[in-house]
Design an enzyme around this catalytic site. Structure first.
Site, PDB file in Angstrom:
ATOM      1  CB  SER A   1       2.425 -14.721 -11.414  1.00 52.19           C
ATOM      2  OG  SER A   1       1.226 -14.885 -10.679  1.00 52.19           O
ATOM      3  CB  THR A   2      -1.580 -11.187 -12.590  1.00 55.22           C
ATOM      4  OG1 THR A   2      -1.568 -10.228 -11.527  1.00 55.22           O
ATOM      5  CG2 THR A   2      -1.900 -12.572 -12.043  1.00 55.22           C
TER       6      THR A   2
ATOM      7  CG  PHE B   1      -1.751  -4.392  -0.403  1.00 55.20           C
ATOM      8  CD1 PHE B   1      -2.704  -5.353  -0.100  1.00 55.20           C
ATOM      9  CD2 PHE B   1      -0.750  -4.713  -1.298  1.00 55.20           C
ATOM     10  CE1 PHE B   1      -2.661  -6.610  -0.687  1.00 55.20           C
ATOM     11  CE2 PHE B   1      -0.697  -5.962  -1.889  1.00 55.20           C
ATOM     12  CZ  PHE B   1      -1.656  -6.915  -1.587  1.00 55.20           C
TER      13      PHE B   1
ATOM     14  CG  PHE C   1       6.228   8.312  -7.123  1.00 63.32           C
ATOM     15  CD1 PHE C   1       4.977   7.889  -7.515  1.00 63.32           C
ATOM     16  CD2 PHE C   1       7.286   7.417  -7.217  1.00 63.32           C
ATOM     17  CE1 PHE C   1       4.770   6.600  -7.984  1.00 63.32           C
ATOM     18  CE2 PHE C   1       7.089   6.120  -7.677  1.00 63.32           C
ATOM     19  CZ  PHE C   1       5.830   5.721  -8.063  1.00 63.32           C
TER      20      PHE C   1
ATOM     21  CB  ALA D   1       5.316  -1.477  -0.916  1.00 61.47           C
TER      22      ALA D   1
ATOM     23  NE  ARG E   1      14.513   2.117  -3.582  1.00 59.39           N
ATOM     24  CZ  ARG E   1      15.248   3.166  -3.210  1.00 59.39           C
ATOM     25  NH1 ARG E   1      16.384   3.022  -2.615  1.00 59.39           N
ATOM     26  NH2 ARG E   1      14.823   4.385  -3.446  1.00 59.39           N
TER      27      ARG E   1
ATOM     28  CD  GLU F   1      -7.409   1.635  -3.215  1.00 66.21           C
ATOM     29  OE1 GLU F   1      -8.096   0.886  -3.921  1.00 66.21           O
ATOM     30  OE2 GLU F   1      -6.279   1.304  -2.781  1.00 66.21           O
TER      31      GLU F   1
ATOM     32  CG  HIS G   1      -2.970  -6.289  -9.618  1.00 66.20           C
ATOM     33  ND1 HIS G   1      -2.290  -5.964  -8.467  1.00 66.20           N
ATOM     34  CD2 HIS G   1      -4.202  -5.759  -9.504  1.00 66.20           C
ATOM     35  CE1 HIS G   1      -3.084  -5.249  -7.685  1.00 66.20           C
ATOM     36  NE2 HIS G   1      -4.248  -5.112  -8.289  1.00 66.20           N
TER      37      HIS G   1
END
Length: 155
Positions: free
Chosen positions: A86-87, A23, A114, A81, A128, A59, A89
């Site tokens: 807007s939620t 993702f 990390f 990443a 980044r 995951e 999540h």
């Protein structure tokens, strides 16, 4: 005089695993390139690198834990990443990813690094990934090298 323990920046002979999220691959692939560059520059043989892909940042911790448990890797570098939308999540994914990575490291004694970019905007994520500031994947690989070598001094 105090005994000083600090890891040397030498990756010769080290075996590393990378767990990377598909993702936001336009960011994560740049992070992987940065990590590979850092490992290569510090002497790691590319044959000692295993890269495992997962669907998303959520995951990452499970596969990182499983890789660390095998005993085949000196460290596992986690790359992903998570970009705020807007939620809420973002908050759940970022927090659980961070917590899971920390738990994997503590449970196994293997450094699980990390290297997750958590940003408010796509532009910040692109930065980044190395366009304006150091590549987070490169930095994560450096952290892996240093902590592995520091641990060797303690063990």
């Amino acid at each position: 005089m105090a005994k000083i323990i600090e890891g040397q920046m030498d990756a010769k002979g080290l075996k590393m695993g990378v767990v990377i999220s598909r993702f936001n691959s336009f960011i994560t692939q740049r992070l992987l390139e940065g990590a590979e560059d850092a490992l290569r520059r510090h002497g790691m043989d590319e044959a000692n690198l295993t890269v495992a892909y997962v669907p998303g940042a959520f995951e990452i911790p499970l596969l990182a834990l499983k890789m660390a448990q095998t005993g085949q890797y000196d460290a596992v570098i986690c790359l992903g990443a998570v970009i705020r939308g807007s939620t809420p999540h973002f908050d759940f994914v970022a927090a659980e990813c961070a917590k899971g990575i920390a738990q994997a490291s503590m449970q196994t004694g293997v450094p699980v690094i990390f290297g997750i970019v958590t940003t408010d905007t796509i532009e910040q994520a692109v930065e980044r990934a190395g366009t304006r500031i150091p590549n987070r994947g490169f930095e994560a690989a450096l952290s892996a090298i240093e902590i592995v070598n520091a641990l060797k001094q303690v063990e």
